[in-house]
Enzyme design. Structure first.
Site, PDB file in Angstrom:
ATOM      1  N   GLU A 117       4.016  -7.868   9.933  1.00 15.23           N
ATOM      2  CA  GLU A 117       4.285  -7.302   8.487  1.00 15.23           C
ATOM      3  C   GLU A 117       3.145  -8.456   7.991  1.00 15.23           C
ATOM      4  O   GLU A 117       2.289  -8.001   7.074  1.00 15.23           O
ATOM      5  CB  GLU A 117       5.304  -7.252   7.953  1.00 15.23           C
ATOM      6  N   ASP A 325      13.162  -4.356   1.798  1.00 12.30           N
ATOM      7  CA  ASP A 325      12.497  -3.785   2.129  1.00 12.30           C
ATOM      8  C   ASP A 325      12.090  -2.574   1.215  1.00 12.30           C
ATOM      9  O   ASP A 325      10.906  -2.184   0.983  1.00 12.30           O
ATOM     10  CB  ASP A 325      12.902  -2.800   3.563  1.00 12.30           C
TER      11      ASP A 325
END
Length: 450
Positions: A117, A325
């Site tokens: 990420e 998230d």
């Protein structure tokens, strides 16, 4: 014509055309903007999406901040997060070299690991800011230490989502948002800088990755977590990004992994045979946002089922709530609206979400809620952190209400994150600044923007 000059020439031609049109219209003389004017201009963006028109809204300039001040703020944030004090500020760490050149990684300071990420976010930030040396160093490290090249491994063709700083994988399986950002950053690099040699043949690398994401077959093998079976990253029937390709949990998703703005790029730049699939994936994701967002608060869960309902993962039951998230989901639907103007439901979603956070108080809201709006991080007293402030500011790209300017101003007033939690907050802060300043752009071949 060099790749660097194509977007500039097109932008210049469009701007000249726009000025001629505006000059011919009555009542188009420039005048000082008021707060109401700013809110109206933010709510009434150009009819054509920015990726096609080449006109990216600069929400900070609309608030009255000068281009010089905006550039200085972005430059200072980049310098601090990439080259600041290694103990308290920096996330970017040079890590030697190999035959392909320099290597570097983005460190998750709190967890002391390197995540796909963060690496892919770092590459996207670098290409947007024209930092090719940093882009190449991150890509080199990712391919050297995260990429799985063994055809017998369940993660073949993907990047380990968590790796120690010495390059040893902590979990070999991927988190698909990393692959999504890697591929898109590579496509943009190919347009902005042109194809290089070897691993820096950016478009070829992106095409290869996208093909694996779409078509990878089942592979069963041994990992550090035992025997696992890996599959593709997009469900072939639902046309949705999976939460994981690990077959045991592959029939779930994550709203913050849905990136229809990127899928439209892939439908223009990716392998031709798969372009209809990516068009479909973009439409499906736009529908998914409306299904997953709570009808009152606009909050989405961390993890979800393909029908839009929350999924409480057995190892993490709180994933059915709005957690870390999920901060990013509003960014995803808002950038898609800004770039492509394909689904006006994004405007209502941003308005709904910002109305909820405004009701909580812009200086008081938290980062974790039940979907119906119950605050879950009740011990958090210092107000929102930079990461969620940034994401709620990006939601203003699609918002239509006057309150949207307050969320943009709140991001401007945020200091660059430092300390133990600077990784996630810092990456989102940097992405947020680029988005609201119009510096986060879809770098497409010239023929795709005409």
């Amino acid at each position: 014509m060099t790749p660097n000059l194509q977007p500039l020439l097109l932008c210049t031609m469009r701007c000249a055309w726009l000025l001629l049109v505006l000059a011919a219209l009555p009542g188009c003389a420039a005048r000082p903007g008021t707060l109401a004017d700013t809110a109206t201009s933010m709510a009434q963006p150009p009819a054509a999406g920015s990726a096609v028109s080449g006109r990216y809204p600069n929400l900070l300039a609309q608030l009255g901040y000068s281009e010089q001040a905006i550039d200085a703020k972005i430059s200072a944030a980049f310098e601090q997060l990439f080259y600041g004090d290694p103990a308290t500020e920096a996330l970017y760490f040079p890590a030697g070299s190999n035959s392909a050149g320099s290597k570097a990684y983005i460190l998750d300071v709190n967890n002391n690991d390197v995540r796909s990420e963060g690496m892919s976010y770092g590459m996207m930030i670098a290409v947007q800011l024209n930092k090719q040396a940093e882009f190449n160093a991150l890509w080199n490290w990712a391919l050297s230490h995260m990429y799985q090249a063994d055809p017998a491994h369940p993660a073949y063709g993907y990047f380990a989502w968590s790796v120690a700083t010495d390059g040893v994988a902590l979990d070999e399986m991927p988190a698909p948002d990393g692959e999504e950002y890697f591929a898109t950053a590579l496509y943009f690099a190919a347009v902005r800088w042109g194809e290089g040699d070897g691993i820096y043949q950016y478009k070829a690398q992106a095409d290869q990755l996208l093909t694996q994401m779409r078509h990878r077959k089942l592979i069963t093998g041994v990992t550090k977590r035992g025997s696992q079976t890996g599959t593709n990253l997009f469900h072939p029937d639902y046309a949705m990004v999976r939460f994981t390709p690990d077959l045991a949990n592959a029939d779930h998703t994550d709203a913050s992994y849905h990136l229809p703005a990127f899928y439209q790029v892939w439908a223009r730049m990716g392998p031709e045979a798969d372009r209809p699939f990516w068009q479909k994936a973009a439409r499906v994701s736009r529908d998914y946002f409306s299904k997953a967002a709570h009808p009152k608060t606009g909050l989405t869960p961390d993890y979800g089922n393909f029908d839009g309902s929350p999924w409480a993962a057995p190892w993490r039951p709180e994933s059915a709530d709005f957690r870390f998230d999920a901060w990013r989901t509003a960014m995803n639907w808002s950038v898609d609206w800004s770039w492509w103007r394909a689904d006006a439901r994004a405007v209502e979603l941003s308005d709904r979400l910002q109305a909820f956070f405004a009701s909580e108080g812009l200086n008081n809201y938290g980062g974790q809620y039940s979907l119906d709006g119950k605050k879950l991080d009740t011990n958090q007293l210092a107000g929102p952190t930079a990461g969620i402030v940034a994401m709620n500011a990006v939601a203003s790209l699609a918002a239509s209400q006057p309150r949207s300017v307050d969320f943009v101003r709140a991001l401007w007033q945020q200091p660059v994150p430092t300390g133990r939690y600077r990784y996630y907050d810092g990456m989102l802060y940097m992405l947020g600044l680029l988005h609201v300043s119009g510096r986060f752009q879809a770098w497409l071949p010239a023929e795709q923007t005409e």
